[in-house]
Design a protein around this motif. Structure first.
Motif, PDB file in Angstrom:
ATOM      1  N   ALA A  91       0.942  -1.235   0.032  1.00 60.50           N
ATOM      2  CA  ALA A  91       0.108   0.085   0.009  1.00 60.50           C
ATOM      3  C   ALA A  91       0.838   1.244  -0.269  1.00 60.50           C
ATOM      4  CB  ALA A  91      -1.064  -0.051   1.209  1.00 60.50           C
ATOM      5  N   MET A  92       1.992   1.267   0.423  1.00 58.04           N
ATOM      6  CA  MET A  92       3.026   2.365   0.755  1.00 58.04           C
ATOM      7  C   MET A  92       3.264   3.272  -0.636  1.00 58.04           C
ATOM      8  SD  MET A  92       4.408   4.021   3.052  1.00 58.04           S
ATOM      9  CE  MET A  92       4.794   2.773   4.389  1.00 58.04           C
ATOM     10  N   PRO A  93       3.225   2.661  -1.823  1.00 55.86           N
ATOM     11  CA  PRO A  93       3.374   3.552  -2.937  1.00 55.86           C
ATOM     12  C   PRO A  93       2.053   4.631  -3.053  1.00 55.86           C
ATOM     13  CG  PRO A  93       4.292   1.500  -3.587  1.00 55.86           C
ATOM     14  CD  PRO A  93       3.541   1.237  -2.108  1.00 55.86           C
ATOM     15  N   TRP A  94       1.012   4.084  -2.933  1.00 62.07           N
ATOM     16  CA  TRP A  94      -0.313   4.719  -3.001  1.00 62.07           C
ATOM     17  C   TRP A  94      -0.676   5.586  -1.860  1.00 62.07           C
ATOM     18  CZ3 TRP A  94      -2.254   3.978  -7.606  1.00 62.07           C
ATOM     19  CH2 TRP A  94      -1.887   2.700  -8.265  1.00 62.07           C
ATOM     20  N   TYR A  95      -0.185   5.158  -0.552  1.00 61.69           N
ATOM     21  CA  TYR A  95      -0.210   6.334   0.397  1.00 61.69           C
ATOM     22  C   TYR A  95       0.726   7.439   0.083  1.00 61.69           C
ATOM     23  CZ  TYR A  95      -1.422   2.409   3.651  1.00 61.69           C
ATOM     24  OH  TYR A  95      -2.145   1.302   4.012  1.00 61.69           O
ATOM     25  N   CYS A  96       1.786   7.100  -0.493  1.00 61.10           N
ATOM     26  CA  CYS A  96       2.671   8.556  -0.754  1.00 61.10           C
ATOM     27  C   CYS A  96       2.221   9.425  -1.706  1.00 61.10           C
ATOM     28  CB  CYS A  96       3.986   7.894  -0.809  1.00 61.10           C
ATOM     29  SG  CYS A  96       4.790   7.096   0.343  1.00 61.10           S
ATOM     30  N   ALA A  97       1.074   8.974  -2.524  1.00 59.85           N
ATOM     31  CA  ALA A  97       0.554   9.692  -3.555  1.00 59.85           C
ATOM     32  C   ALA A  97      -0.249  11.055  -2.828  1.00 59.85           C
ATOM     33  CB  ALA A  97      -0.225   8.988  -4.439  1.00 59.85           C
ATOM     34  N   LEU A  98      -0.598  10.514  -1.716  1.00 56.46           N
ATOM     35  CA  LEU A  98      -1.809  11.748  -0.925  1.00 56.46           C
ATOM     36  C   LEU A  98      -0.772  12.902  -0.575  1.00 56.46           C
ATOM     37  CD1 LEU A  98      -4.449  12.591  -0.134  1.00 56.46           C
ATOM     38  CD2 LEU A  98      -3.789  11.621   2.057  1.00 56.46           C
ATOM     39  N   LEU A 176      -0.160   0.593   9.826  1.00 55.86           N
ATOM     40  CA  LEU A 176      -0.270   1.000   8.315  1.00 55.86           C
ATOM     41  C   LEU A 176      -0.869  -0.308   7.470  1.00 55.86           C
ATOM     42  CD1 LEU A 176       2.833   3.379   7.631  1.00 55.86           C
ATOM     43  CD2 LEU A 176       0.355   3.745   7.965  1.00 55.86           C
ATOM     44  N   ALA A 177      -1.191  -1.483   7.958  1.00 58.54           N
ATOM     45  CA  ALA A 177      -1.646  -2.532   7.180  1.00 58.54           C
ATOM     46  C   ALA A 177      -2.963  -2.426   6.611  1.00 58.54           C
ATOM     47  CB  ALA A 177      -1.406  -3.685   7.854  1.00 58.54           C
ATOM     48  N   PHE A 178      -3.164  -1.539   5.839  1.00 60.86           N
ATOM     49  CA  PHE A 178      -4.447  -1.263   5.296  1.00 60.86           C
ATOM     50  C   PHE A 178      -4.854  -1.503   3.963  1.00 60.86           C
ATOM     51  CE2 PHE A 178      -4.126   1.619   8.961  1.00 60.86           C
ATOM     52  CZ  PHE A 178      -5.505   1.600   9.030  1.00 60.86           C
ATOM     53  N   HIS A 179      -6.018  -1.604   3.218  1.00 61.60           N
ATOM     54  CA  HIS A 179      -6.092  -1.479   1.813  1.00 61.60           C
ATOM     55  C   HIS A 179      -5.669  -0.114   1.304  1.00 61.60           C
ATOM     56  CE1 HIS A 179      -8.143  -0.888  -1.935  1.00 61.60           C
ATOM     57  NE2 HIS A 179      -8.446  -2.263  -2.129  1.00 61.60           N
TER      58      HIS A 179
END
Length: 271
Positions: A91-98, A176-179
């Motif tokens: 998920a981390m690459p997507w989190y970092c988009a925000l 941080l273990a989320f969809h």
């Protein structure tokens, strides 16, 4: 106005130089557009913060303080923690988009961000910061609650996080273990606040990264007993009942809307 917005660009460029310049050869990132440099910096910084804080915290509570803070039978297995790390890393690459998108909007003058505390003064700064944090607390509470109450959102997004539903499956790595979409939705109030509340840019960025440390803290199952903080004792109850303690930093929203369940009351009932 353009000169003032350039201050934000210079600050994000400085952040990029610190993180990317310290960890990667210049030729790997210097040709990237500014936006993608920001994403890469957020990704590397977020990943390092997540892994380092998780490893150090787990080493402290599960090994140095073995059977002190967490009972032996409540310590999660390495397999469970590695599973949580795997979910978070996907998920981390997507989190970092925000934060990257929020920086883009700030740099283009779409928000109420200000660059220097001296632009508003210390008293207004702390006032705006308080309003910002109240907005974020309310926003995360309702976003989190709706992720439970709206069944498709729970089934397809939030259930990924709630497979960790008791002490021996919860650890700082579960924070941080989320969809990916679930994690982004719960952080969206931080970005929405920028359009409503004058916000110091550096403080906003710092608070986004503090989120990673805070979520690690509330998943370690150790009740700090610091009222009115929504600590791990409260959040562990959330993972076991699914209907209580949706708050993020404090218990206020749960208290106001009748979803608060106090871990000290639960302990008293067991005696």
């Amino acid at each position: 106005m353009e000169d003032y917005l350039q201050l934000f660009v210079e600050e994000t460029s400085w952040f990029n130089d610190i993180v990317l310049g310290s960890l990667l050869p210049v030729k790997w990132w210097v040709s990237l557009p500014h936006f993608f440099r920001g994403w890469l910096r957020n990704y590397i910084g977020g990943t390092l913060l997540y892994l380092l804080s998780g490893v150090l915290w787990c080493f402290y509570i599960y090994y140095l303080k073995y059977n002190v803070y967490v009972p032996k039978d409540a310590i999660p297995t390495r397999k469970a923690m590695l599973l949580q790390i795997g979910v978070a890393m996907k998920a981390m690459p997507w989190y970092c988009a925000l934060p990257t998108i929020s920086e883009y909007m700030i740099e283009h003058g779409w928000t109420k961000c200000f660059s220097r505390i001296s632009d508003v003064g210390w008293v207004p700064y702390f006032f705006y910061l308080t309003v910002y944090l109240v907005f974020v607390e309310c926003g995360i509470y309702w976003m989190h609650r709706e992720l439970h109450d709206i069944k498709p959102l729970y089934k397809y997004l939030h259930a990924t996080h709630h497979i960790y539903n008791k002490q021996n499956t919860l650890s700082p790595f579960a924070g941080l273990a989320f969809h990916p979409l679930d994690g982004i939705l719960q952080a969206v109030p931080h970005v929405m606040a920028l359009f409503l509340v004058p916000t110091h840019f550096t403080t906003h960025i710092a608070l986004l990264f503090i989120e990673a440390m805070w979520t690690a803290n509330i998943h370690d199952c150790i009740h700090g007993k610091l009222w009115p903080v929504m600590g791990a004792g409260y959040h562990t109850i959330h993972h076991t009942t699914y209907r209580h303690n949706y708050g993020h930093y404090t218990i206020w929203m749960d208290w106001m809307f009748g979803t608060l369940r106090d871990p000290l009351d639960d302990e008293a009932k067991k005696i």
